[in-house]
Design a protein around this motif. Structure first.
Motif, PDB file in Angstrom:
ATOM      1  N   ARG A   1       0.534  -1.304   0.195  1.00 38.57           N
ATOM      2  CA  ARG A   1       0.043   0.612  -0.494  1.00 38.57           C
ATOM      3  C   ARG A   1       0.699   1.247  -0.073  1.00 38.57           C
ATOM      4  N   ARG A   2       1.617   1.533   0.861  1.00 38.19           N
ATOM      5  CA  ARG A   2       2.915   2.058   1.190  1.00 38.19           C
ATOM      6  C   ARG A   2       3.631   2.881  -0.551  1.00 38.19           C
ATOM      7  N   LEU A   3       3.755   1.919  -0.988  1.00 37.11           N
ATOM      8  CA  LEU A   3       4.876   1.934  -2.504  1.00 37.11           C
ATOM      9  C   LEU A   3       3.577   2.262  -3.237  1.00 37.11           C
ATOM     10  N   ILE A   4       2.318   2.050  -3.337  1.00 31.67           N
ATOM     11  CA  ILE A   4       1.355   2.426  -4.090  1.00 31.67           C
ATOM     12  C   ILE A   4       1.251   3.991  -4.379  1.00 31.67           C
ATOM     13  N   GLU A   5       1.181   4.233  -2.250  1.00 34.49           N
ATOM     14  CA  GLU A   5       0.938   5.510  -2.390  1.00 34.49           C
ATOM     15  C   GLU A   5       1.881   6.585  -2.808  1.00 34.49           C
ATOM     16  N   ALA A   6       3.277   6.070  -2.559  1.00 31.53           N
ATOM     17  CA  ALA A   6       4.891   6.588  -2.740  1.00 31.53           C
ATOM     18  C   ALA A   6       4.909   6.734  -4.493  1.00 31.53           C
ATOM     19  N   GLU A   7       4.003   6.179  -4.971  1.00 30.75           N
ATOM     20  CA  GLU A   7       3.966   7.123  -6.769  1.00 30.75           C
ATOM     21  C   GLU A   7       3.427   7.329  -6.872  1.00 30.75           C
ATOM     22  N   LEU A   8       2.272   7.521  -5.781  1.00 31.02           N
ATOM     23  CA  LEU A   8       1.259   8.333  -6.046  1.00 31.02           C
ATOM     24  C   LEU A   8       1.847  10.182  -5.530  1.00 31.02           C
ATOM     25  N   TYR A   9       2.614   9.837  -4.827  1.00 32.33           N
ATOM     26  CA  TYR A   9       2.439  11.793  -3.683  1.00 32.33           C
ATOM     27  C   TYR A   9       3.728  11.608  -4.737  1.00 32.33           C
ATOM     28  N   GLY A  10       4.593  11.234  -5.263  1.00 35.20           N
ATOM     29  CA  GLY A  10       5.282  11.302  -5.767  1.00 35.20           C
ATOM     30  C   GLY A  10       4.742  12.344  -7.427  1.00 35.20           C
ATOM     31  N   GLU A  11       4.563  11.368  -7.979  1.00 34.60           N
ATOM     32  CA  GLU A  11       3.643  12.701  -9.085  1.00 34.60           C
ATOM     33  C   GLU A  11       3.105  13.777  -8.575  1.00 34.60           C
ATOM     34  N   LEU A  12       2.488  13.940  -7.441  1.00 34.20           N
ATOM     35  CA  LEU A  12       1.867  14.917  -6.715  1.00 34.20           C
ATOM     36  C   LEU A  12       2.662  15.769  -6.405  1.00 34.20           C
ATOM     37  N   TYR A  13       3.806  15.547  -5.919  1.00 38.52           N
ATOM     38  CA  TYR A  13       4.913  16.015  -5.657  1.00 38.52           C
ATOM     39  C   TYR A  13       5.402  17.659  -6.667  1.00 38.52           C
ATOM     40  N   GLU A  14       5.544  16.373  -7.676  1.00 42.78           N
ATOM     41  CA  GLU A  14       5.941  16.995  -8.650  1.00 42.78           C
ATOM     42  C   GLU A  14       5.258  18.651  -9.137  1.00 42.78           C
ATOM     43  N   THR A  15       4.029  17.629  -9.806  1.00 41.21           N
ATOM     44  CA  THR A  15       3.453  19.159  -9.823  1.00 41.21           C
ATOM     45  C   THR A  15       2.638  20.325  -8.724  1.00 41.21           C
ATOM     46  N   MET A  16       2.271  19.620  -7.955  1.00 44.27           N
ATOM     47  CA  MET A  16       2.099  21.186  -6.692  1.00 44.27           C
ATOM     48  C   MET A  16       3.966  21.905  -6.098  1.00 44.27           C
ATOM     49  N   ILE A  17       4.818  21.145  -7.240  1.00 41.96           N
ATOM     50  CA  ILE A  17       5.946  21.772  -7.427  1.00 41.96           C
ATOM     51  C   ILE A  17       6.409  23.297  -8.240  1.00 41.96           C
ATOM     52  N   GLU A  18       5.413  22.610  -9.403  1.00 43.68           N
ATOM     53  CA  GLU A  18       5.674  23.095 -10.104  1.00 43.68           C
ATOM     54  C   GLU A  18       4.752  24.384  -9.795  1.00 43.68           C
ATOM     55  N   LYS A  19       3.736  24.416  -9.581  1.00 44.91           N
ATOM     56  CA  LYS A  19       2.207  25.724  -8.992  1.00 44.91           C
ATOM     57  C   LYS A  19       2.695  26.267  -7.624  1.00 44.91           C
ATOM     58  N   PHE A  20       3.801  25.391  -6.517  1.00 44.64           N
ATOM     59  CA  PHE A  20       3.790  26.239  -4.824  1.00 44.64           C
ATOM     60  C   PHE A  20       4.901  26.269  -4.775  1.00 44.64           C
ATOM     61  N   GLY A  21       5.674  25.477  -5.106  1.00 49.54           N
ATOM     62  CA  GLY A  21       7.655  25.586  -4.794  1.00 49.54           C
ATOM     63  C   GLY A  21       7.247  24.843  -3.919  1.00 49.54           C
ATOM     64  N   LYS A  22       8.586  24.029  -3.867  1.00 52.89           N
ATOM     65  CA  LYS A  22       8.778  22.754  -2.702  1.00 52.89           C
ATOM     66  C   LYS A  22       8.572  23.349  -1.549  1.00 52.89           C
ATOM     67  N   LYS A  23       9.257  23.589  -1.081  1.00 54.89           N
ATOM     68  CA  LYS A  23       8.690  24.047   0.832  1.00 54.89           C
ATOM     69  C   LYS A  23       6.768  23.931   0.898  1.00 54.89           C
ATOM     70  N   LYS A  24       6.220  24.714  -0.002  1.00 49.97           N
ATOM     71  CA  LYS A  24       4.451  24.806   0.365  1.00 49.97           C
ATOM     72  C   LYS A  24       4.155  22.938  -0.439  1.00 49.97           C
ATOM     73  N   ALA A  25       4.529  22.526  -1.092  1.00 49.90           N
ATOM     74  CA  ALA A  25       4.821  21.021  -1.923  1.00 49.90           C
ATOM     75  C   ALA A  25       4.555  19.863  -0.588  1.00 49.90           C
ATOM     76  N   LEU A  26       5.876  19.826  -0.111  1.00 50.23           N
ATOM     77  CA  LEU A  26       5.614  19.694   0.674  1.00 50.23           C
ATOM     78  C   LEU A  26       4.745  19.840   2.152  1.00 50.23           C
ATOM     79  N   GLN A  27       4.977  20.649   2.632  1.00 49.64           N
ATOM     80  CA  GLN A  27       3.455  21.045   3.821  1.00 49.64           C
ATOM     81  C   GLN A  27       2.694  20.788   3.574  1.00 49.64           C
TER      82      GLN A  27
END
Length: 155
Positions: A11-37
């Protein structure tokens, strides 16, 4: 706690793949700090709910019952534990290997996300289980430590 159709590590590996993609998308929009928060807040909210569900699986939540969660965490060789003991109101768990972190890195996820995906869940899970439960962990394998020395204290 409801039975999961797949192991926790799967389950965690499936989630990690999704969170990884979401993180990349969020970085583009909000930057690393906000995306990680945002991701951290979401993971912690989810972990608190999981702790509450685990507590609901027993009549009276207590440290001995809480300690059984380690067996769930270990399934699928997800973690290796060198020591687990209860002494009075303290549960200590020494995790010496974490396949979660190893797998996240093999997936090519950035280091800052790797540590958040697992490590940020532990305290909220404990608090969700009971407000009487606190956790101390001074280092993690994800941070380069030799182990993850958990101490859960029931007050």
């Amino acid at each position: 706690m409801k039975v999961q159709p797949v192991s926790q590590i799967s389950r965690r590996l499936i989630e990690a793949e999704l969170y990884g993609e979401l993180y990349e998308t969020m970085i583009e929009k909000f930057g690393k700090k906000k995306a990680l928060q945002v991701i951290t807040k979401n993971l912690q909210k989810s972990a608190r709910k999981a702790g509450q569900a685990f507590a609901a699986s027993v009549n009276t939540p207590n440290l001995k019952h809480f300690s059984t969660v380690v067996e769930i965490w270990k399934k699928g060789n997800a973690i290796e534990v060198a020591d687990i003991s209860i002494n009075g109101n303290e549960l200590t768990v020494k995790v010496t290997r974490c396949r979660y972190q190893e797998s996240y890195r093999e997936m090519g996820l950035p280091d800052e996300l790797c540590s958040v995906l697992s490590c940020s869940r532990d305290k909220p899970f404990a608090k969700g289980y009971s407000n009487k439960l606190s956790m101390i962990r001074e280092t993690t394998l994800a941070e380069g430590g030799e182990c993850c020395p958990f101490k859960f204290i029931w007050s």
